[in-house]
Design a protein around this motif. Structure first.
Motif, mmCIF file in Angstrom:
data_model
loop_
_atom_site.group_PDB
_atom_site.id
_atom_site.type_symbol
_atom_site.label_atom_id
_atom_site.label_comp_id
_atom_site.label_asym_id
_atom_site.label_seq_id
_atom_site.Cartn_x
_atom_site.Cartn_y
_atom_site.Cartn_z
ATOM 1 N N HIS A 59 -19.095 7.990 -5.378
ATOM 2 C CA HIS A 59 -17.723 8.105 -5.883
ATOM 3 C C HIS A 59 -17.766 8.392 -7.379
ATOM 4 O O HIS A 59 -18.473 7.704 -8.118
ATOM 5 C CB HIS A 59 -16.947 6.796 -5.654
ATOM 6 N N PRO A 60 -17.034 9.381 -7.836
ATOM 7 C CA PRO A 60 -17.017 9.643 -9.274
ATOM 8 C C PRO A 60 -16.302 8.528 -10.036
ATOM 9 O O PRO A 60 -15.371 7.911 -9.519
ATOM 10 C CB PRO A 60 -16.236 10.962 -9.377
ATOM 11 N N ALA A 104 -6.236 10.003 -14.995
ATOM 12 C CA ALA A 104 -7.632 9.979 -14.555
ATOM 13 C C ALA A 104 -7.855 10.989 -13.432
ATOM 14 O O ALA A 104 -8.839 11.745 -13.442
ATOM 15 C CB ALA A 104 -8.014 8.573 -14.099
ATOM 16 N N VAL A 105 -6.939 11.014 -12.461
ATOM 17 C CA VAL A 105 -7.048 11.951 -11.344
ATOM 18 C C VAL A 105 -6.888 13.390 -11.836
ATOM 19 O O VAL A 105 -7.666 14.286 -11.482
ATOM 20 C CB VAL A 105 -5.985 11.636 -10.268
ATOM 21 N N ARG A 106 -5.892 13.617 -12.659
ATOM 22 C CA ARG A 106 -5.618 14.969 -13.144
ATOM 23 C C ARG A 106 -6.777 15.521 -13.968
ATOM 24 O O ARG A 106 -7.209 16.669 -13.758
ATOM 25 C CB ARG A 106 -4.349 14.966 -13.998
ATOM 26 N N GLU A 107 -7.309 14.717 -14.908
ATOM 27 C CA GLU A 107 -8.370 15.208 -15.776
ATOM 28 C C GLU A 107 -9.655 15.484 -15.003
ATOM 29 O O GLU A 107 -10.429 16.375 -15.371
ATOM 30 C CB GLU A 107 -8.631 14.198 -16.900
ATOM 31 N N MET A 157 -7.778 7.275 -3.295
ATOM 32 C CA MET A 157 -7.808 5.846 -3.595
ATOM 33 C C MET A 157 -8.548 5.628 -4.915
ATOM 34 O O MET A 157 -9.509 6.337 -5.219
ATOM 35 C CB MET A 157 -8.519 5.088 -2.466
ATOM 36 N N LEU A 158 -8.087 4.657 -5.681
ATOM 37 C CA LEU A 158 -8.716 4.291 -6.945
ATOM 38 C C LEU A 158 -9.061 2.810 -6.926
ATOM 39 O O LEU A 158 -8.247 1.973 -6.534
ATOM 40 C CB LEU A 158 -7.787 4.577 -8.120
ATOM 41 N N LEU A 159 -10.279 2.481 -7.369
ATOM 42 C CA LEU A 159 -10.694 1.091 -7.513
ATOM 43 C C LEU A 159 -10.899 0.816 -8.991
ATOM 44 O O LEU A 159 -11.722 1.468 -9.653
ATOM 45 C CB LEU A 159 -11.982 0.811 -6.743
ATOM 46 N N LEU A 160 -10.164 -0.132 -9.528
ATOM 47 C CA LEU A 160 -10.258 -0.492 -10.937
ATOM 48 C C LEU A 160 -11.593 -1.175 -11.196
ATOM 49 O O LEU A 160 -11.960 -2.129 -10.501
ATOM 50 C CB LEU A 160 -9.095 -1.417 -11.293
ATOM 51 N N ALA A 180 -2.453 1.363 -21.454
ATOM 52 C CA ALA A 180 -3.440 0.984 -20.443
ATOM 53 C C ALA A 180 -4.609 1.957 -20.522
ATOM 54 O O ALA A 180 -4.434 3.165 -20.341
ATOM 55 C CB ALA A 180 -2.821 1.015 -19.047
ATOM 56 N N ASP A 181 -5.783 1.430 -20.810
ATOM 57 C CA ASP A 181 -7.012 2.218 -20.922
ATOM 58 C C ASP A 181 -7.923 1.744 -19.787
ATOM 59 O O ASP A 181 -8.541 0.688 -19.877
ATOM 60 C CB ASP A 181 -7.643 1.973 -22.292
ATOM 61 N N LEU A 182 -7.996 2.519 -18.715
ATOM 62 C CA LEU A 182 -8.596 2.045 -17.476
ATOM 63 C C LEU A 182 -9.671 2.994 -16.946
ATOM 64 O O LEU A 182 -9.616 4.202 -17.159
ATOM 65 C CB LEU A 182 -7.519 1.890 -16.397
ATOM 66 N N GLU A 183 -10.628 2.404 -16.218
ATOM 67 C CA GLU A 183 -11.688 3.169 -15.573
ATOM 68 C C GLU A 183 -11.697 2.839 -14.086
ATOM 69 O O GLU A 183 -11.441 1.686 -13.697
ATOM 70 C CB GLU A 183 -13.041 2.845 -16.188
ATOM 71 N N PHE A 184 -12.003 3.841 -13.260
ATOM 72 C CA PHE A 184 -11.928 3.673 -11.812
ATOM 73 C C PHE A 184 -13.104 4.349 -11.109
ATOM 74 O O PHE A 184 -13.706 5.288 -11.635
ATOM 75 C CB PHE A 184 -10.656 4.326 -11.247
ATOM 76 N N PHE A 185 -13.385 3.879 -9.889
ATOM 77 C CA PHE A 185 -14.052 4.690 -8.891
ATOM 78 C C PHE A 185 -12.940 5.443 -8.169
ATOM 79 O O PHE A 185 -11.884 4.856 -7.873
ATOM 80 C CB PHE A 185 -14.807 3.855 -7.873
ATOM 81 N N MET A 186 -13.167 6.718 -7.844
ATOM 82 C CA MET A 186 -12.144 7.492 -7.141
ATOM 83 C C MET A 186 -12.690 8.027 -5.827
ATOM 84 O O MET A 186 -13.808 8.533 -5.751
ATOM 85 C CB MET A 186 -11.663 8.667 -7.991
#
Length: 243
Positions: free
Chosen positions: A160-161, A189-192, A208-211, A226-232
């Motif tokens: 997962h990226p 995050a998804v768009r970029e 789906m996004l996992l924080l 909100a400055d967030l990172e996810f698995f997508m």
């Protein structure tokens, strides 16, 4: 000035903000979720302060006093803590419609919890509350269940990226503003990520996004940031059938 709060005088914790100066050594969070939180004492938050030190523990949630001084913080915590923890434990489903000027399509982004947060399944322990410059600060701990640990390992095992996004919303919107800032971070995050890999704008993207990591939610110039990172995980990309 920093002062320890006596347990018999604490009212509870507050709006789950993970400030920009998070702890230096971040735990793996595979089994135990540990996040640092701070809260304004009223409904008109101001600037962002640095955190306190390594926590000493307490296990019982303090009760609000008759003065009502912390009522706002108590109510806000009960809204925001389950919201962010659900994003870290089970994640959010999303439906993203990119903006398309040529087709007169407005940008839209919707999200929902994959599994609603349950305080019975994932109780929170709050530790080392302190007051600093009219703000409450503490650490929050929450254990993943065995099945949740397995799910987290699957997220790590599959390619997962990792994606990153920053979102903003006015503090005047209260809890909805926090949710909107997080939603904007998800959308960005998804768009970029996909704008690099998709030449022509798609009609819709589902996934789906996992924080993950250390979420940062703070206040800057009258806005929640909100400055967030996810698995997508991307489930489906719908293309336009006409041009």
């Amino acid at each position: 000035m920093v002062r320890l709060i006596r347990l018999d005088k604490i009212l509870f914790l507050s709006i789950l903000f993970l400030h920009s100066f998070a702890f230096a050594q971040v735990p793996s969070q595979k089994e135990l979720l540990r996040v640092q939180i701070w809260s304004e004492m009223d409904s008109f938050p101001g600037g962002l302060d640095e955190a306190g030190s390594e926590p000493s523990s307490f296990h019982e949630v303090p009760k609000a006093s008759s003065s009502g001084m912390y009522d706002f913080a108590v109510a806000r915590t009960k809204e925001i803590a389950p919201f962010l923890l659900s994003g870290m434990i089970s994640g959010w489903n999303f439906d993203y419609v990119p903006y398309d000027k040529t087709r007169h399509v407005s940008e839209e982004f919707e999200f929902e919890e994959v599994i609603p947060y349950s305080r019975h399944v994932n109780p929170i322990t709050y530790k080392n509350p302190v007051v600093e410059d009219e703000k409450l600060l503490c650490w929050a701990y929450c254990n993943r269940t065995e099945s949740q640990q397995m799910a987290y390992r699957r997220w790590n095992a599959i390619a997962h990226p990792k994606v990153h996004g920053i979102g903003k919303s006015s503090v005047e919107n209260g809890f909805e503003g926090i949710k909107q800032a997080c939603a904007d971070a998800m959308k960005n995050a998804v768009r970029e990520y996909w704008r690099i890999y998709i030449k022509n704008k798609p009609k819709e993207i589902y996934g789906m996004l996992l924080l993950i990591g250390v979420p940062r939610v703070y206040i800057s110039e009258g806005q929640y940031v909100a400055d967030l990172e996810f698995f997508m995980e991307t489930d489906k990309i719908v293309k336009y059938t006409y041009y």
